[in-house]
Motif scaffolding. Structure first.
Motif, PDB file in Angstrom:
ATOM      1  N   PRO A  42      14.625  24.631  65.576  1.00  0.00           N
ATOM      2  CA  PRO A  42      13.406  24.006  65.053  1.00  0.00           C
ATOM      3  C   PRO A  42      13.711  23.072  63.890  1.00  0.00           C
ATOM      4  O   PRO A  42      14.626  23.288  63.109  1.00  0.00           O
ATOM      5  N   THR A  43      12.935  22.032  63.817  1.00  0.00           N
ATOM      6  CA  THR A  43      13.061  21.093  62.706  1.00  0.00           C
ATOM      7  C   THR A  43      12.471  21.734  61.452  1.00  0.00           C
ATOM      8  O   THR A  43      11.324  22.197  61.473  1.00  0.00           O
ATOM      9  N   PRO A  44      13.218  21.812  60.362  1.00  0.00           N
ATOM     10  CA  PRO A  44      12.677  22.450  59.157  1.00  0.00           C
ATOM     11  C   PRO A  44      11.528  21.648  58.565  1.00  0.00           C
ATOM     12  O   PRO A  44      11.455  20.426  58.731  1.00  0.00           O
ATOM     13  N   LYS A  45      10.654  22.359  57.896  1.00  0.00           N
ATOM     14  CA  LYS A  45       9.529  21.704  57.239  1.00  0.00           C
ATOM     15  C   LYS A  45       9.962  21.180  55.871  1.00  0.00           C
ATOM     16  O   LYS A  45      10.717  21.830  55.159  1.00  0.00           O
ATOM     17  N   LEU A  46       9.443  20.039  55.527  1.00  0.00           N
ATOM     18  CA  LEU A  46       9.737  19.425  54.237  1.00  0.00           C
ATOM     19  C   LEU A  46       8.494  19.471  53.371  1.00  0.00           C
ATOM     20  O   LEU A  46       7.417  19.033  53.792  1.00  0.00           O
ATOM     21  N   THR A  47       8.657  20.003  52.165  1.00  0.00           N
ATOM     22  CA  THR A  47       7.559  20.063  51.207  1.00  0.00           C
ATOM     23  C   THR A  47       7.879  19.149  50.029  1.00  0.00           C
ATOM     24  O   THR A  47       8.978  19.214  49.461  1.00  0.00           O
ATOM     25  N   ALA A  85      14.601  25.175  55.549  1.00  0.00           N
ATOM     26  CA  ALA A  85      15.912  25.693  55.965  1.00  0.00           C
ATOM     27  C   ALA A  85      16.898  24.546  55.911  1.00  0.00           C
ATOM     28  O   ALA A  85      16.522  23.372  56.046  1.00  0.00           O
ATOM     29  N   PRO A  86      18.186  24.829  55.740  1.00  0.00           N
ATOM     30  CA  PRO A  86      19.175  23.738  55.753  1.00  0.00           C
ATOM     31  C   PRO A  86      19.201  23.042  57.104  1.00  0.00           C
ATOM     32  O   PRO A  86      18.938  23.654  58.147  1.00  0.00           O
ATOM     33  N   SER A  87      19.538  21.773  57.085  1.00  0.00           N
ATOM     34  CA  SER A  87      19.610  20.970  58.300  1.00  0.00           C
ATOM     35  C   SER A  87      20.941  20.233  58.330  1.00  0.00           C
ATOM     36  O   SER A  87      21.509  19.904  57.278  1.00  0.00           O
ATOM     37  N   ASP A  88      21.450  19.974  59.528  1.00  0.00           N
ATOM     38  CA  ASP A  88      22.652  19.149  59.665  1.00  0.00           C
ATOM     39  C   ASP A  88      22.313  17.667  59.605  1.00  0.00           C
ATOM     40  O   ASP A  88      23.212  16.822  59.599  1.00  0.00           O
ATOM     41  N   LYS A  89      21.038  17.361  59.580  1.00  0.00           N
ATOM     42  CA  LYS A  89      20.602  15.971  59.545  1.00  0.00           C
ATOM     43  C   LYS A  89      20.397  15.510  58.100  1.00  0.00           C
ATOM     44  O   LYS A  89      20.134  16.313  57.202  1.00  0.00           O
ATOM     45  N   TYR A  90      20.499  14.238  57.924  1.00  0.00           N
ATOM     46  CA  TYR A  90      20.056  13.633  56.679  1.00  0.00           C
ATOM     47  C   TYR A  90      18.532  13.610  56.714  1.00  0.00           C
ATOM     48  O   TYR A  90      17.932  13.157  57.690  1.00  0.00           O
ATOM     49  N   VAL A  91      17.909  14.094  55.680  1.00  0.00           N
ATOM     50  CA  VAL A  91      16.444  14.076  55.578  1.00  0.00           C
ATOM     51  C   VAL A  91      16.071  13.080  54.498  1.00  0.00           C
ATOM     52  O   VAL A  91      16.463  13.225  53.330  1.00  0.00           O
ATOM     53  N   GLY A  92      15.353  12.054  54.871  1.00  0.00           N
ATOM     54  CA  GLY A  92      15.012  11.008  53.929  1.00  0.00           C
ATOM     55  C   GLY A  92      13.537  10.670  53.950  1.00  0.00           C
ATOM     56  O   GLY A  92      12.850  10.842  54.962  1.00  0.00           O
ATOM     57  N   ASP A 148      12.156  10.958  57.680  1.00  0.00           N
ATOM     58  CA  ASP A 148      13.071  11.105  58.808  1.00  0.00           C
ATOM     59  C   ASP A 148      13.800  12.419  58.695  1.00  0.00           C
ATOM     60  O   ASP A 148      14.245  12.816  57.609  1.00  0.00           O
ATOM     61  N   GLY A 149      13.952  13.124  59.825  1.00  0.00           N
ATOM     62  CA  GLY A 149      14.786  14.303  59.897  1.00  0.00           C
ATOM     63  C   GLY A 149      14.112  15.599  59.551  1.00  0.00           C
ATOM     64  O   GLY A 149      14.788  16.633  59.474  1.00  0.00           O
ATOM     65  N   ALA A 150      12.807  15.609  59.324  1.00  0.00           N
ATOM     66  CA  ALA A 150      12.126  16.849  58.944  1.00  0.00           C
ATOM     67  C   ALA A 150      10.692  16.833  59.454  1.00  0.00           C
ATOM     68  O   ALA A 150      10.153  15.785  59.841  1.00  0.00           O
ATOM     69  N   ASP A 151      10.091  18.013  59.448  1.00  0.00           N
ATOM     70  CA  ASP A 151       8.699  18.177  59.864  1.00  0.00           C
ATOM     71  C   ASP A 151       7.816  17.997  58.639  1.00  0.00           C
ATOM     72  O   ASP A 151       7.808  18.833  57.733  1.00  0.00           O
ATOM     73  N   ILE A 152       7.085  16.900  58.621  1.00  0.00           N
ATOM     74  CA  ILE A 152       6.197  16.608  57.494  1.00  0.00           C
ATOM     75  C   ILE A 152       5.139  15.612  57.955  1.00  0.00           C
ATOM     76  O   ILE A 152       5.413  14.731  58.765  1.00  0.00           O
TER      77      ILE A 152
END
Length: 922
Positions: A804-809, A830-837, A904-908
């Motif tokens: 699952p894609t982690p949620k970004l707050t 949760a940690p992700s292997d993706k860059y979250v920007g 990009d890269g997260a659920d938000i």
């Protein structure tokens, strides 16, 4: 094999070429909002995208449309093949390697040019010729042929064209529609069915003129632009053949050029399909009639006697067409293939079919002369192969000038000298005495193209000396220096020693040593097995440079013979069944000097009979194979090419030719040296027997798609299959190609099918995890088959991330005026292997930009309202940074906001508005 880090795992830029289901260039209907920039320079940037990190390089002028692959080098290290925009000004690739986030420099480089110095230095006279350059201005020349293949024949030539539309045929290997356009050269008055020759140009600009605006689709041409008529550029050779009774067609492949930057194999399969589509049309037009010609060609064309010429990427295209035709049952009698200055990205073989590869020594595009591998890889690939093959190296010739539509002063569209040096010091400079003028080069092309097809399709044996290694010349080729290496057909050849395996015990005496080598090593790199030479990676070793889609497949093996004095002897004993050599015309082998050795070297060839009588011949007396090729040790020169030593059997006076016991290579000419050896044989020239290799089994790789999983290790199981069992062992090389990251295991394997076997499994481990990651796309590439043909040589693999894609707050910011650098908090679930920007805009409240706060990333532009933030791979915390201005004015708390409108890269959910509160500290 060369150990080059750049070749071990190409980035997802290559995966874009090799990816599962990806066959079209990236033209989306609606562009997404711009991604945040996370690294940048003057003309490049790195941004997150769905598949990883997109590196974009913008050029001040259009990059040339070249046959070589465009690569992006990050901090000097080529990391993969880039896609080019339709205006050739923008190059992009995608990588999952987070190291690109720390890039300091991004440049465009080309496959085959790696390590090559700037040729502008050459034009300033900085380069000087090598010690043997003068020799090549007055070299040894062979005898002139009595009959010139370029001389006009007895038939007048009628030309016409057909155009069935810019999108007349769908090419599965391209995933796009292509034009069906050709120029026809017909011998007027010729009766009966005529041999058919098809020409295919290579990768060049496909449109010119117009508004220069980037269209939504690169093909067909739009906005006033015109198609580049590359297919009209071979008039000389086409008319020479047609006047001698051959039916010739030259076809256009602009659509392939427009789209092949997004195709897994750089367009080889699509070009093959286009050729076969044209042949199917000509089958209809020459049997049932119809189409643009009515009944004009009914009964006039022999489609069981076909020759193909392909220039540049068209060279790999015609080689692939011959194999695909055989794979499909040999509908067409493709009997002769001539790759002209070709690429060979995937290390295919072309067994069963007569082949000659033309290698222009001053090729500034395919500057590593990788087409040499077509010859090297095919020589012994199939037992009983009855065809003949050769390489034709043309000194002073560049890549483009074989085609008049690629030649300045002759072309309709803009064109250039691909070598580029304007000086006269180095042997490929435009003003160097040995460099061929455009018309001289075109005359050479006409002579060898016409001679090759007349020999193999028309059985005009008077042209055999042009291709048998005897260095005969055509008068029309003028002053051109041409060197030919030939493998005679099996019926007229007796292989004595290939020099590709260890010598028998006792073969060496004196102070000499020998080792079997393969590949080249970059300077300061370590090699697991003996490599033939050390190089700077500049494309100077065509036999041993790695291919781009089969980077770790072994290259040709040879014996490296070294000696320290004049006592060394390498002796090859002949078994009883091979001792009678009276029926052969020549004793021959291939050799070249070690580039790190002395400027001059020589050997003696000593032939010994059963009574101990011997004849000794210095190599220098019969060949210039041990004279270094011209050029300074830069710009990819001098080339290290094995050339022929050919000793006429008739010159071996005083020995019993019925009882030749041994052939000795003796070091009695110079006291110290090193040479490479290959292909020792007795032979006589012959045309051989050529036909589609339909009886060979076909080898293919499967496609596979798996989920990553959460625990333990999964596997990606590829299957390599033969379409039927073989009575002989079948061998093929297999290796992974793509950005495997740390998730998918790598493989390099020699796959051997025992007689009767039809399936082999290749399993790659996949590390499971519970972190959100990128899907991984890659390929299993098959190359250099033995006793088989390549059918589906690219197996596409995909590992699908199932986490699952982690949620970004995002949080509001409360800070004190004196804090200075501070940020809105970002927290991942949760940690992700993706860059979250994230990316957004700053808006004033009671706090005012520049007066009370600044955008952190835009110090050079304090008025900028852009705000960026990111969470690094493997982390859960990040910041969207700003700077607070610390003044001395006592004031109430102030606020401003950040409107985040992209992530990009997260659920938000976006947009989100965040509030920053600044508390005064005065």
């Amino acid at each position: 094999m060369r150990e080059i880090g750049r070749l071990r795992h190409l980035s997802l830029g290559m995966v874009a070429l090799l990816g599962v289901g990806l066959t079209t260039a990236p033209f989306a209907a609606a562009a997404p909002p711009p991604a945040p920039t996370i690294a940048q320079g003057n003309n490049w940037d790195v941004k997150p995208v769905a598949a990883g990190y997109q590196i974009t390089l913008r050029l001040g002028a259009p990059a040339p449309m070249r046959a070589s692959l465009p690569l992006l080098a990050v901090d000097g290290e080529p990391i993969g093949v880039a896609k080019q925009s339709t205006d050739q000004r923008t190059l992009t690739l995608v990588s999952t390697d987070p190291a690109v986030l720390k890039a300091k420099d991004v440049k465009l480089v080309w496959s085959g040019d790696l390590g090559k110095d700037d040729r502008k230095a050459e034009s300033r006279g900085a380069a000087v010729g090598g010690p043997n350059d003068a020799y090549w201005l007055k070299p040894k020349l062979g005898a002139l042929l009595k009959d010139d293949p370029a001389k006009p024949g007895k038939f007048k030539v009628e030309t016409s064209e057909y155009n069935l539309g810019d999108e007349a045929v769908f090419l599965p290997g391209l995933g796009q529609k292509s034009e069906v356009v050709g120029k026809v050269y017909t011998p007027v008055g010729a009766t009966g069915k005529r041999p058919f020759v098809l020409f295919l140009h290579g990768r060049h600009s496909y449109c010119y003129g117009g508004t220069n605006e980037q269209p939504e689709k690169p093909w067909p041409c739009t906005d006033g632009a015109k198609p580049v008529p590359s297919y009209r550029g071979y008039d000389g050779a086409a008319k020479a053949l047609a006047s001698s009774g051959y039916q010739v067609v030259s076809i256009s492949s602009n659509a392939v050029n427009a789209y092949d930057g997004g195709v897994y194999d750089a367009g080889a399969q699509a070009r093959a399909e286009l050729i076969l589509d044209h042949l199917k049309l000509w089958k209809q037009w020459s049997t049932a009639g119809g189409g643009p010609f009515g009944n004009k060609y009914v009964g006039k064309i022999d489609l069981q006697n076909i020759g193909l010429m392909g220039h540049s990427r068209g060279g790999e295209g015609v080689a692939r067409a011959a194999v695909v035709n055989a794979d499909r049952g040999g509908e067409f009698g493709i009997r002769a293939v001539l790759p002209l200055a070709p690429v060979d990205f995937a290390r295919s073989t072309v067994p069963g079919v007569a082949m000659s590869v033309i290698l222009p020594y001053c090729d500034g595009d395919v500057s590593d002369l990788q087409g040499q591998k077509f010859y090297d890889d095919t020589r012994y690939s199939v037992t009983g192969d009855a065809a003949t093959r050769s390489t034709v190296t043309v000194l002073g010739a560049n890549h483009n000038f074989f085609n008049t539509e690629w030649t300045p002063g002759q072309s309709e569209a803009p064109s250039n000298d691909d070598w580029g040096g304007e000086g006269k010091a180095a042997p490929c400079d435009a003003k160097y005495a040995g460099r061929l003028k455009a018309k001289e080069q075109q005359a050479v092309g006409t002579a060898y193209l016409s001679g090759f097809f007349r020999l193999h399709l028309g059985n005009e044996k008077q042209f055999l000396p042009l291709f048998d290694g005897s260095d005969a010349r055509a008068a029309s080729a003028g002053r051109a220096v041409v060197r030919v290496v030939s493998q005679a057909p099996l019926a007229t050849r007796r292989d004595v020693n290939r020099f590709d395996s260890a010598l028998p015990k006792g073969a060496l005496t004196g102070k000499a040593s020998a080792v079997v080598c393969s590949g080249a090593t970059l300077k300061d790199a370590r090699a697991a097995t003996p490599t033939c030479l050390t190089t700077d990676g500049s494309g100077d070793s065509p036999h041993w440079d790695s291919a781009w889609f089969a980077a770790r497949t072994p290259t040709m093996a040879a014996t490296r013979l070294s000696w320290r004095d004049k006592t060394g002897v390498l002796r090859v004993n002949l078994p009883a069944a091979q001792r009678d050599v009276r029926k052969f015309a020549a004793l021959s082998f291939r050799t070249a000097p070690d580039p790190a050795g002395a400027a001059k070297t020589d050997l003696s060839v000593r032939v010994v009979d059963g009574k101990g009588r011997a004849v000794s011949v210095p190599v220098s007396k019969v060949s210039d194979a041990l004279t270094r090729l011209p050029g300074p040790k830069t710009f990819g020169l001098p080339k290290n090419l094995l050339r022929s030593v050919r000793i006429p059997v008739s010159s071996l006076k005083g020995i019993d030719l019925k009882d030749v016991r041994a052939i000795e290579l003796r070091t009695d000419k110079v006291a110290k040296g090193t040479v490479y050896l290959s292909d020792l044989a007795f032979s006589s020239a012959g045309v051989g027997v050529s036909a589609p290799a339909v009886k060979l089994p076909r080898v293919s790789a499967s496609d596979v798609k798996v989920k990553e999983g959460d625990k333990g290790t999964q596997t990606v199981d590829f299957y390599v299959r033969l379409h039927r069992a073989s009575t002989r062992p079948v061998k093929v090389y297999a290796e992974t190609n793509g950005d495997l990251g740390s998730t998918v295991g790598d493989v390099v394997r020699t796959v051997v099918f025992k007689p009767g076997q039809v399936k082999q499994k290749i399993s790659l481990p996949v590390k499971s995890n519970t972190r959100d990651s990128y899907d991984i796309q890659f390929s299993l590439v098959l190359s250099v088959p033995h006793e088989a043909l390549l059918d589906k040589s690219f197996g596409h693999g995909e590992v699908i991330d199932d986490d699952p894609t982690p949620k970004l707050t995002l949080g509001n910011l409360t800070t004190v005026e004196k804090t200075g650098e501070v940020g809105f908090p970002m927290t991942l679930s949760a940690p992700s292997d993706k860059y979250v920007g994230v990316n957004g805009q700053l808006k004033d409240g009671t706090a005012v930009l520049k007066q009370d706060y600044l955008g952190y990333y835009d110090e050079g532009d304090p008025g900028s309202r852009t705000i960026d933030g990111y969470v690094e791979s493997g982390q859960t915390k990040g910041l969207m940074l700003v700077k607070i201005v610390d003044d001395k004015v006592k004031e109430p708390a102030e606020t401003f906001t950040a409107v985040v409108d992209q992530a990009d890269g997260a659920d938000i959910k976006v947009p989100q508005t965040l509030t920053a509160t600044i508390t005064d500290n005065d």
